[in-house]
Design a protein around this motif. Sequence first.
Motif, PDB file in Angstrom:
ATOM      1  N   PRO A   1       0.857  -1.363   0.044  1.00 55.47           N
ATOM      2  CA  PRO A   1      -0.007  -0.006  -0.053  1.00 55.47           C
ATOM      3  C   PRO A   1       0.669   1.199  -0.004  1.00 55.47           C
ATOM      4  O   PRO A   1       0.403   2.365  -0.703  1.00 55.47           O
ATOM      5  CB  PRO A   1      -0.890  -0.281   1.191  1.00 55.47           C
ATOM      6  N   SER A   2       1.906   1.261   0.466  1.00 55.51           N
ATOM      7  CA  SER A   2       2.751   2.518   0.911  1.00 55.51           C
ATOM      8  C   SER A   2       3.390   2.839  -0.737  1.00 55.51           C
ATOM      9  O   SER A   2       3.333   4.233  -1.252  1.00 55.51           O
ATOM     10  CB  SER A   2       3.914   2.287   1.852  1.00 55.51           C
ATOM     11  N   ALA A   3       3.573   1.882  -1.497  1.00 55.79           N
ATOM     12  CA  ALA A   3       4.292   2.032  -3.015  1.00 55.79           C
ATOM     13  C   ALA A   3       3.078   2.489  -3.665  1.00 55.79           C
ATOM     14  O   ALA A   3       3.020   3.340  -4.642  1.00 55.79           O
ATOM     15  CB  ALA A   3       4.874   0.884  -3.369  1.00 55.79           C
ATOM     16  N   SER A   4       1.736   2.117  -3.612  1.00 52.74           N
ATOM     17  CA  SER A   4       0.562   2.412  -4.488  1.00 52.74           C
ATOM     18  C   SER A   4       0.489   3.976  -4.058  1.00 52.74           C
ATOM     19  O   SER A   4       0.080   4.490  -5.077  1.00 52.74           O
ATOM     20  CB  SER A   4      -0.618   1.372  -3.974  1.00 52.74           C
ATOM     21  N   LEU A   5       0.396   4.274  -2.879  1.00 53.83           N
ATOM     22  CA  LEU A   5      -0.110   5.570  -2.419  1.00 53.83           C
ATOM     23  C   LEU A   5       0.870   6.718  -3.085  1.00 53.83           C
ATOM     24  O   LEU A   5       0.695   7.702  -3.419  1.00 53.83           O
ATOM     25  CB  LEU A   5      -0.250   5.727  -0.945  1.00 53.83           C
ATOM     26  N   GLY A   6       2.273   6.151  -3.012  1.00 55.21           N
ATOM     27  CA  GLY A   6       3.468   6.933  -3.382  1.00 55.21           C
ATOM     28  C   GLY A   6       3.336   7.043  -5.072  1.00 55.21           C
ATOM     29  O   GLY A   6       3.506   8.329  -5.557  1.00 55.21           O
ATOM     30  N   GLU A   7       2.946   5.968  -5.452  1.00 56.10           N
ATOM     31  CA  GLU A   7       2.892   5.921  -7.140  1.00 56.10           C
ATOM     32  C   GLU A   7       1.741   6.890  -7.477  1.00 56.10           C
ATOM     33  O   GLU A   7       1.613   7.603  -8.598  1.00 56.10           O
ATOM     34  CB  GLU A   7       2.743   4.582  -7.647  1.00 56.10           C
ATOM     35  N   LEU A   8       0.610   6.770  -6.631  1.00 52.93           N
ATOM     36  CA  LEU A   8      -0.628   7.543  -7.105  1.00 52.93           C
ATOM     37  C   LEU A   8      -0.437   9.139  -6.887  1.00 52.93           C
ATOM     38  O   LEU A   8      -0.433   9.913  -7.804  1.00 52.93           O
ATOM     39  CB  LEU A   8      -1.770   7.418  -6.074  1.00 52.93           C
TER      40      LEU A   8
END
Length: 255
Positions: free
Chosen positions: A212-219
């Motif tokens: 989830p942390s990577a997904s939020l950063g990418e978003l």
Amino acid sequence: MTVEPPHESSAPAPASAPVRVLAQGLYETRNVLRNGEQLLVSLLLPLMVLIGVHRLDLVAGDSIPSIDVLTPGVIALAVMATGFTGQGIAAGFERQYGVLAYMSTTPLGPTGLILGKAVAVLAVIAVQLIVLGTAGIVLGWSPDPVGVLWMLPAVVVGAAAFTALGLLIAGTVRAEATLALTNVAWVVMGAAGGSVFPLSHDGLGAAMLLIPSASLGELLRAASISGELAVIPLLILAGWAILAVLAARRWFQWR
């Protein structure tokens, strides 16, 4: 014989559910902003990361200025701090001291209590966005105007996912364990989880984009830099939010 009409009750009418939720949310928001330790984690540490990493030039920007890559990542870090670490630790100690069980039996109810926490999370995140966004602009951040609008739903979905994950931990382990787990996980996700520092899209980095942390950063980076809504990271993050909410509903213990 005359019969006197019944006297009308002078007791005030109970507040409506939305009013109760808003009052609880504002109460919890004030507690967060007055708590030095929570304020340190949710606002001051992300601000220090933003300034420190920018000054040390630790983020490679290639053709994109490093501050444009860094600022949305630090905003992701701040969202994680408020939803995951802040609410997780607070709920863990409230559960240990019996506060959650007591509050769930009041007219606020379990649902109202959780919604009140959600209001508090969003209110604190709004403060973070203003402070970190202003600091980023002072340092040279120039987000895409349309992308700023896309960042808002990304932040809301991220807040939902990390708040649910924090409450899941708080409701299943002891408060001391929650304190340790959430703080360690937040540091690891911030340092190597793709929030502050972008991950490679090849090999192990590609696999880690599922967290989830990577997904939020990418978003947030896609919205800020390109003005686009990154659909796949959004779906991954929404999936984490749904799974965490379902797991919290299944295993959360009020005592």
